[in-house]
Design a protein around this motif. Sequence first.
Motif, short mmCIF file in Angstrom:
data_model
loop_
_atom_site.label_atom_id
_atom_site.label_comp_id
_atom_site.label_asym_id
_atom_site.label_seq_id
_atom_site.Cartn_x
_atom_site.Cartn_y
_atom_site.Cartn_z
N ASP A 40 16.43 23.26 65.01
CA ASP A 40 17.01 24.60 64.95
C ASP A 40 16.17 25.62 65.73
N ALA A 41 14.85 25.52 65.62
CA ALA A 41 13.95 26.48 66.27
C ALA A 41 13.57 26.08 67.70
N GLN A 42 14.03 24.91 68.14
CA GLN A 42 13.59 24.39 69.43
C GLN A 42 14.67 24.41 70.50
N VAL A 43 15.94 24.52 70.12
CA VAL A 43 17.05 24.39 71.07
C VAL A 43 17.81 25.71 71.15
N PRO A 44 17.98 26.27 72.34
CA PRO A 44 18.75 27.51 72.47
C PRO A 44 20.18 27.34 71.97
N ASN A 45 20.71 28.36 71.31
CA ASN A 45 22.11 28.41 70.86
C ASN A 45 22.46 27.41 69.77
N LEU A 46 21.47 26.74 69.18
CA LEU A 46 21.73 25.73 68.14
C LEU A 46 21.34 26.26 66.77
N THR A 47 22.26 26.16 65.82
CA THR A 47 21.97 26.42 64.41
C THR A 47 22.32 25.15 63.64
N ILE A 48 21.34 24.58 62.95
CA ILE A 48 21.58 23.31 62.26
C ILE A 48 20.74 23.26 60.98
N TYR A 49 21.40 22.92 59.88
CA TYR A 49 20.71 22.92 58.59
C TYR A 49 21.48 22.04 57.61
N ALA A 50 20.86 21.77 56.47
CA ALA A 50 21.52 20.98 55.43
C ALA A 50 22.60 21.82 54.77
N ALA A 51 23.76 21.21 54.53
CA ALA A 51 24.87 21.92 53.89
C ALA A 51 24.51 22.28 52.45
N ARG A 52 25.28 23.17 51.87
CA ARG A 52 24.97 23.68 50.53
C ARG A 52 24.94 22.55 49.50
N GLY A 53 23.94 22.61 48.65
CA GLY A 53 23.82 21.64 47.57
C GLY A 53 23.35 20.26 47.99
N SER A 54 23.10 20.05 49.29
CA SER A 54 22.79 18.71 49.77
C SER A 54 21.50 18.72 50.57
N SER A 55 20.97 17.53 50.85
CA SER A 55 19.78 17.43 51.70
C SER A 55 20.04 16.65 52.97
N SER A 56 21.13 15.87 53.03
CA SER A 56 21.39 15.06 54.23
C SER A 56 22.80 15.28 54.79
N THR A 57 23.54 16.25 54.25
CA THR A 57 24.85 16.59 54.80
C THR A 57 24.68 17.70 55.83
N LEU A 58 25.31 17.53 56.97
CA LEU A 58 25.02 18.36 58.14
C LEU A 58 25.92 19.59 58.23
N THR A 59 25.31 20.72 58.59
CA THR A 59 26.03 21.89 59.08
C THR A 59 25.42 22.23 60.43
N ALA A 60 26.23 22.24 61.48
CA ALA A 60 25.71 22.49 62.83
C ALA A 60 26.65 23.40 63.60
N TYR A 61 26.06 24.34 64.32
CA TYR A 61 26.78 25.23 65.22
C TYR A 61 26.07 25.25 66.57
N ILE A 62 26.82 25.20 67.64
CA ILE A 62 26.28 25.39 68.98
C ILE A 62 27.10 26.50 69.64
N ARG A 63 26.41 27.54 70.09
CA ARG A 63 27.07 28.71 70.68
C ARG A 63 28.10 29.31 69.72
N GLY A 64 27.81 29.25 68.42
CA GLY A 64 28.68 29.83 67.42
C GLY A 64 29.88 28.99 67.04
#
Length: 291
Positions: A40-64
């Motif tokens: 998340d902090a290394q790639v321009p325009n990338l937002t990526i984190y664990a989904a709510r309530g989980s530790s390995s379920t993905l939430t990812a956005y690129i350029r919104g």
Amino acid sequence: GIKVTARKREETLQEVPVAVTAFTADSLDKLNVEDLSDLDAQVPNLTIYAARGSSSTLTAYIRGVGQSDPLWGVDPGVGIYLDDVYIARPQGALLDVFDVNRVEVLRGPQGSLYGKNTIGGAIKYVSKPLLPNVGAKVQLTGGEYGQADVKGSINAPIGSDALVARFSAASLNRDGFGENIRNGAPVSDKEILVARGSLGFYPSDVLSIVASADWMDDQSGVRGAQMLAANRFAPTALPLDSRYDVRNGMPNVNDTQMKGGSLTFNYQATDSWGLKSVTAYRESSTETNID
């Protein structure tokens, strides 16, 4: 330059006419990237984190562009690929980084080469290749909150250079950062087991057949979320002092299993022409409580 396969062929990063950020295994190690969310902090325009309530379920956005809903009925807006195989659901897609050759992040729609489910972009996780020599690696990590991680891999030819096997596994563990003050259950703890294996057959310089399998089991507890203001239906229940503590009445269940296999056939007829076929099967299941 760094060799990438962003356009499904091997090229240097400078030659690719796509917005790509690539990380080698050494780069990922130096940046302390433990799973894909650390990009998340290394790639321009990338937002990526664990989904709510989980530790390995993905939430990812690129350029919104992406998908925040972690339910089974939705396709992620950013495609995740494990060695050319598409991971079609966000559950279990927040891959832990181990035994990796490189990670490539392609920004912008990639429908031409990657299909309709890459409207935001694509993230390619490329594991270590099969090598004709014997090699092994073990990595131990300890830290605060009872962190205890073990990662290991072994690569060896079987009988001759024409048949090579590789196996890797990891056990990732950490205590919770907080607790459920109603029942004492840990919040945001980690308990993940991962294993991968590959068997490659190389009968000639122009032909290769590789069979791979992977398995992941995440028994981590529910990930906490900070309460910002009192619920208007319970005005006396004010936000807790610690952002990691919770007081819900749910069981501490966040179980995710994912497994799959693939068969890759690669034939390089000439320097200009080749044929690559990837056949795969995947299945996964989750049981997650979300407050």
